[in-house]
Design a protein around this motif. Sequence first.
Motif, PDB file in Angstrom:
ATOM      1  N   ARG A  63       0.832  -1.204   0.000  1.00 50.21           N
ATOM      2  CA  ARG A  63       0.000   0.000   0.000  1.00 50.21           C
ATOM      3  C   ARG A  63       0.867   1.255   0.000  1.00 50.21           C
ATOM      4  O   ARG A  63       1.912   1.294   0.648  1.00 50.21           O
ATOM      5  N   THR A  95       0.873  -7.514 -12.333  1.00 54.39           N
ATOM      6  CA  THR A  95      -0.256  -6.635 -12.015  1.00 54.39           C
ATOM      7  C   THR A  95      -1.150  -7.270 -10.966  1.00 54.39           C
ATOM      8  O   THR A  95      -1.589  -6.609 -10.007  1.00 54.39           O
ATOM      9  N   LEU A  96      -1.436  -8.558 -11.111  1.00 58.12           N
ATOM     10  CA  LEU A  96      -2.277  -9.258 -10.130  1.00 58.12           C
ATOM     11  C   LEU A  96      -1.634  -9.250  -8.742  1.00 58.12           C
ATOM     12  O   LEU A  96      -2.312  -9.051  -7.736  1.00 58.12           O
ATOM     13  N   ILE A 135      -1.607  -2.217  -4.049  1.00 63.97           N
ATOM     14  CA  ILE A 135      -1.375  -1.068  -4.931  1.00 63.97           C
ATOM     15  C   ILE A 135      -2.622  -0.827  -5.774  1.00 63.97           C
ATOM     16  O   ILE A 135      -3.131  -1.751  -6.428  1.00 63.97           O
ATOM     17  N   ALA A 136      -3.119   0.403  -5.762  1.00 62.25           N
ATOM     18  CA  ALA A 136      -4.298   0.734  -6.555  1.00 62.25           C
ATOM     19  C   ALA A 136      -3.973   0.640  -8.037  1.00 62.25           C
ATOM     20  O   ALA A 136      -2.843   0.924  -8.461  1.00 62.25           O
ATOM     21  N   MET A 137      -4.955   0.232  -8.852  1.00 63.04           N
ATOM     22  CA  MET A 137      -4.727   0.053 -10.279  1.00 63.04           C
ATOM     23  C   MET A 137      -4.194   1.318 -10.930  1.00 63.04           C
ATOM     24  O   MET A 137      -3.365   1.257 -11.846  1.00 63.04           O
ATOM     25  N   GLU A 138      -4.673   2.486 -10.470  1.00 58.51           N
ATOM     26  CA  GLU A 138      -4.215   3.733 -11.075  1.00 58.51           C
ATOM     27  C   GLU A 138      -2.767   4.052 -10.744  1.00 58.51           C
ATOM     28  O   GLU A 138      -2.179   4.980 -11.317  1.00 58.51           O
ATOM     29  N   HIS A 139      -2.166   3.282  -9.839  1.00 55.45           N
ATOM     30  CA  HIS A 139      -0.764   3.478  -9.482  1.00 55.45           C
ATOM     31  C   HIS A 139       0.123   2.335  -9.978  1.00 55.45           C
ATOM     32  O   HIS A 139       1.262   2.191  -9.534  1.00 55.45           O
ATOM     33  N   ILE A 140      -0.424   1.517 -10.882  1.00 58.03           N
ATOM     34  CA  ILE A 140       0.342   0.469 -11.546  1.00 58.03           C
ATOM     35  C   ILE A 140       0.528   0.890 -12.997  1.00 58.03           C
ATOM     36  O   ILE A 140      -0.439   1.025 -13.736  1.00 58.03           O
ATOM     37  N   LYS A 144      -1.769  -5.665  -7.251  1.00 52.73           N
ATOM     38  CA  LYS A 144      -3.124  -5.374  -6.764  1.00 52.73           C
ATOM     39  C   LYS A 144      -3.413  -6.137  -5.476  1.00 52.73           C
ATOM     40  O   LYS A 144      -3.972  -5.574  -4.524  1.00 52.73           O
ATOM     41  N   ALA A 145      -3.038  -7.412  -5.436  1.00 51.29           N
ATOM     42  CA  ALA A 145      -3.302  -8.225  -4.247  1.00 51.29           C
ATOM     43  C   ALA A 145      -2.556  -7.708  -3.024  1.00 51.29           C
ATOM     44  O   ALA A 145      -3.017  -7.882  -1.885  1.00 51.29           O
TER      45      ALA A 145
END
Length: 328
Positions: free
Chosen positions: A288, A305-306, A313-318, A309-310
Amino acid sequence: MELVVQPLGRSFAVKAGDNLLEVLQANGVPVSYSCRAGRCGTCRCKLVEGKVLESAGDAKLTNPGGGSHVLACMSVLTESCVVEIPEPDEIVAHPARILKASVVAIEDLTHDIKRLVLKSPKPLSFSAGQYAILQFTPEHIRPYSMAGVADDDTLEFHIRKVPGGRVTGYVFDTLKLGDAVRVSGPMGTAYLRRKHEGPVLCIAGGTGLAPVLSIVRAATALKMTNPIHLYFGVRSSADVYGQAWLDELAQRNPNLHVHVVIATNEPGTRHRVGLVTDAVSADWSDLRDWRAYLCGAPPMVEAATLIAKARGIAMEHIYADAFYASPD
């Protein structure tokens, strides 16, 4: 019709048929852009409510459906809508350019990767992590990421030979010093967010190291203090390259931590063994407030990416620009 822009909390009247990028710019809303032709992805934003007509390729009507992403330069407004754009501190605007460059160096990095260095009379403005389209001949055109930074007086690219690849075959077998190369760019959304002060995760697979090197080189030159964990994954020790660059950067930047991971278990190896994504998963349970830059083949980027996210990390920050190998 009213267009509501978030997260800025602004709204303004527009006409049906207006171009979304032009509307945002006319009303002083900070938004990234480059090519204005639907190719670079830089003006990508999120459609939260309403519908737009996307004119890239076959025209299609797009509605959110849980949060669709659209290219502002290719989106025509058809009704009231809500659009979410990146935070203002992440905005970049490098107008796309076409430069004439010449080959000043071609060097072997591994058995199937070459370092290509180009020199142009005019500089290319770009953000670390972006890429350009290289045209060697009218029949040999492919995108490649810059490995250096915009202040360099040359442009550096890492090119892996694709079996049966027409463009990479040309680079390996025919291209020579002094040859002219047309450079178009910059493009891409996986560029360094310079105002982020928290930890950074970089995952590179193969020549995905090129844009990651650009990002780390820029962060080091800017004296950014973010902790940076760079994971570099390859098939075997013969595919590892750039170790001297990584060691030198780690000496200059005490906040940089480099993890080289090879997929095959070789006797006496000094590298970690396994999948690079498994190494990240084993090392971190909570990411986070991190930012992630993912560069490499689509399967690796999707798996990374998975995991990101798990781990929070927010998608908009990947940020990711996957590499697609092609025989063309």
